[in-house]
Design a protein around this motif. Structure first.
Motif, short mmCIF file in Angstrom:
data_model
loop_
_atom_site.label_atom_id
_atom_site.label_comp_id
_atom_site.label_asym_id
_atom_site.label_seq_id
_atom_site.Cartn_x
_atom_site.Cartn_y
_atom_site.Cartn_z
N CYS A 46 -0.65 2.67 7.97
CA CYS A 46 -1.67 3.25 7.10
C CYS A 46 -1.54 4.77 7.03
CB CYS A 46 -3.06 2.88 7.60
SG CYS A 46 -3.42 1.11 7.55
N LEU A 81 -10.29 1.26 10.66
CA LEU A 81 -9.37 0.67 9.69
C LEU A 81 -8.91 -0.69 10.21
CD1 LEU A 81 -7.14 3.69 8.59
CD2 LEU A 81 -9.02 2.62 7.33
N CYS A 85 -5.27 -1.82 5.90
CA CYS A 85 -5.96 -0.53 5.80
C CYS A 85 -7.37 -0.66 5.20
CB CYS A 85 -5.14 0.46 4.97
SG CYS A 85 -3.43 0.65 5.51
N LEU A 87 -11.37 -0.71 5.10
CA LEU A 87 -12.33 0.16 5.77
C LEU A 87 -13.50 -0.68 6.27
CD1 LEU A 87 -13.24 3.09 6.44
CD2 LEU A 87 -14.47 3.08 4.26
#
Length: 272
Positions: A46, A81, A85, A87
């Motif tokens: 990421c 994360l 990736c 959130l």
């Protein structure tokens, strides 16, 4: 970085309300996971990922930069994360409401608008008194709620109307609606707040209001028990009093009684 933020802000302003935008609804305390669709499924790093947060059209926060959480962000302790990736925000609160956007390499995702529903109770300051339940939908600043999109239901799932017998429904103001309960029942009751768009419930929250008014049955039991105890005390008191009076009377009469000594006989005279 500043140019990128300005570009994303410009895109956000122009694109807000477009069909590509994603709207998600959660309650305070939930955990939220937002995907970054721009990331290739085979991506394992990421390092090129960025996440931006927009509270309003004038504020842009970089919460993730080059795959690292921005420790200066007020949300830092709740962010992480995940797979591809994505959130993750844990234990969300009203301060987390707003728009989020992922930026990967030279590609950015659509806007994700996080809307958060909260429900709380307070002693009413309204002249009618009672308890006020406040239902709030926290949204991106540039978005407004449609009138009557917040609805209240009772335990039977019936919608509460203005001036119902037990409640007084205060009309919605923007994205906030109050339910003023003027007469609390003698038992707990559940009330539900719903956020509805085109008759589709997007999210709801329940609140169980525990009555502080004494239960009538409990009051009757207390009264009966008190009367019974008082009756027993009166009977016991009268019994003790009567016995005491009898003992006192017997003691007073004892000296007046004639008693013949042992070994003596009465002398009787006969007259012829």
């Amino acid at each position: 970085m500043l140019l990128l933020q300005l570009t994303l802000l410009f895109v956000l302003v122009l694109g807000a309300g477009s069909s590509d935008d994603i709207y998600i609804y959660h309650r305070a305390g939930d955990e939220v996971i937002m995907s970054c669709n721009s990331v290739n499924s085979s991506e394992t790093s990421c390092s090129s990922i960025k996440w931006f947060y927009f509270r309003d059209i004038s504020t842009t926060d970089t919460i993730v930069s080059d795959g690292q959480i921005n420790e200066d962000s007020p949300q830092a302790d709740k962010l992480s994360l995940g797979r591809r990736c994505s959130l993750t925000i844990t234990n969300i609160s009203s301060e987390d409401a707003g728009a989020y956007r992922c930026y990967y390499g030279n590609t950015y995702d659509t806007n994700v608008f996080l809307n958060i529903l909260t429900l709380s109770a307070n002693q009413s300051t309204d002249p009618v008194g009672g308890v006020t339940l406040t239902c709030s939908l926290w949204v991106y600043t540039g978005i407004y709620c449609v009138e009557d999109s917040l609805r209240w239901l009772d335990e039977e799932r019936d919608e509460l109307k203005q001036d119902d017998d037990e409640v007084y429904y205060s009309r919605q103001k923007k994205c906030v609606s109050d339910l003023i309960i003027t007469h609390q029942m003698n038992h707990s009751r559940r009330y539900t707040c719903q956020f509805v768009i085109n008759n589709e419930v997007k999210i709801s929250a329940d609140y169980t209001l525990v009555s502080t008014a004494p239960n009538k049955i409990i009051i009757i039991i207390i009264i009966v028990a008190s009367v019974g105890l008082l009756t027993i005390l009166v009977i016991v008191g009268l019994t003790v009093f009567i016995k005491s009076r009898r003992k006192t009377g017997a003691a007073e009469d004892a000296p007046k009684r004639a008693r013949v000594p042992d070994g003596e006989e009465s002398t009787v005279s006969y007259r012829s």
